[in-house]
Motif scaffolding. Structure first.
Motif, PDB file in Angstrom:
ATOM      1  N   GLN A 144      -3.046  -6.753  -5.586  1.00 54.69           N
ATOM      2  CA  GLN A 144      -2.287  -6.966  -4.350  1.00 54.69           C
ATOM      3  C   GLN A 144      -1.546  -5.702  -3.924  1.00 54.69           C
ATOM      4  OE1 GLN A 144      -0.102 -10.426  -5.913  1.00 54.69           O
ATOM      5  NE2 GLN A 144      -0.931 -11.618  -4.207  1.00 54.69           N
ATOM      6  N   THR A 147      -3.260  -2.941  -1.913  1.00 57.94           N
ATOM      7  CA  THR A 147      -3.489  -3.126  -0.480  1.00 57.94           C
ATOM      8  C   THR A 147      -2.212  -2.935   0.336  1.00 57.94           C
ATOM      9  OG1 THR A 147      -3.005  -5.516  -0.455  1.00 57.94           O
ATOM     10  CG2 THR A 147      -5.242  -4.851  -1.063  1.00 57.94           C
ATOM     11  N   CYS A 148      -1.090  -2.660  -0.333  1.00 51.84           N
ATOM     12  CA  CYS A 148       0.206  -2.564   0.341  1.00 51.84           C
ATOM     13  C   CYS A 148       0.503  -1.157   0.850  1.00 51.84           C
ATOM     14  CB  CYS A 148       1.324  -2.983  -0.611  1.00 51.84           C
ATOM     15  SG  CYS A 148       1.353  -4.729  -0.986  1.00 51.84           S
ATOM     16  N   ARG A 183       4.188  -8.565   3.588  1.00 53.40           N
ATOM     17  CA  ARG A 183       4.305  -7.831   4.851  1.00 53.40           C
ATOM     18  C   ARG A 183       5.374  -8.478   5.739  1.00 53.40           C
ATOM     19  NH1 ARG A 183      -0.657  -7.161   2.857  1.00 53.40           N
ATOM     20  NH2 ARG A 183      -1.726  -5.152   3.156  1.00 53.40           N
TER      21      ARG A 183
END
Length: 200
Positions: A144, A147-148, A183
């Motif tokens: 995860q 992808t940040c 997000r």
């Protein structure tokens, strides 16, 4: 105020320092030979460092607490042997009184490196079944985080660390990671609001 380029440079330099320190101390081979395969996790493992702190997890059974306690003396001698003084070492046996986060063993090592920079290494010896669950959860987290917005995380961690009695009190690195994954915003005030809303 730091720029994204400066934050990336700092993170890279700290990670290089951390890996050099682990190599100099021979800590990972020592743990591997004594207890089993260690895993470098936290900001060092995720390449999201903004201060000098290393987290290492491994599986350690409850009955091995005497070996874990003896590890403190071994580490003190090893650090002394390479010219590093182990200033403080905190021992915890949460098998005796399990912590809400899980049962296990802990050493918190506080020392300065060869040029006087303060470091902390957290060694966590979790119950084997719990450790397996944590490894799986961490693999998902790493995917995860990949992808940040990496700079957002570095910036929020840097800003949180700069505020007195803030990081670890109002927000943690885990909060920042989850906030970035969701997000949900781009500043600490939005993080606090998001955290409060998700704790209801």
């Amino acid at each position: 105020m730091d720029t994204a380029e400066q934050r990336a440079k700092t993170a890279r330099a700290l990670r290089e320092e951390a890996h050099a320190l682990l190599s100099d101390t021979g800590l990972l081979p020592l743990l591997r030979d004594t207890f089993g395969e260690p895993s470098v996790t936290g900001s060092t493992g995720y390449d999201l460092m903004v201060w000098r702190d290393i987290d290492i997890h491994l599986a350690v059974e409850a009955e091995r607490w005497p070996e874990w306690m003896a590890l403190g003396g071994i580490l003190a001698r090893r650090f002394h042997g390479i010219g590093l003084g182990l200033h403080k070492a905190d021992y915890v046996n949460d098998y005796v009184d399990p912590h809400p986060l899980g049962a296990g063993l802990y050493w918190g090592l506080h020392f300065k490196d060869f040029v006087g920079n303060p470091w902390k290494i957290d060694l966590w010896g979790w119950a084997p079944a719990d450790h397996a669950v944590r490894r799986a959860r961490e693999a998902a987290l790493r995917a995860q985080l990949a992808t940040c917005d990496r700079d957002l995380i570095l910036r929020l961690k840097t800003e949180a660390r700069a505020r007195a009695h803030y990081h670890g009190v109002k927000v943690t690195s885990w909060d920042i990671y989850q906030f970035a994954i969701a997000r949900a915003g781009d500043n600490l005030e939005a993080l606090e609001a998001w955290k409060a809303a998700n704790q209801r």
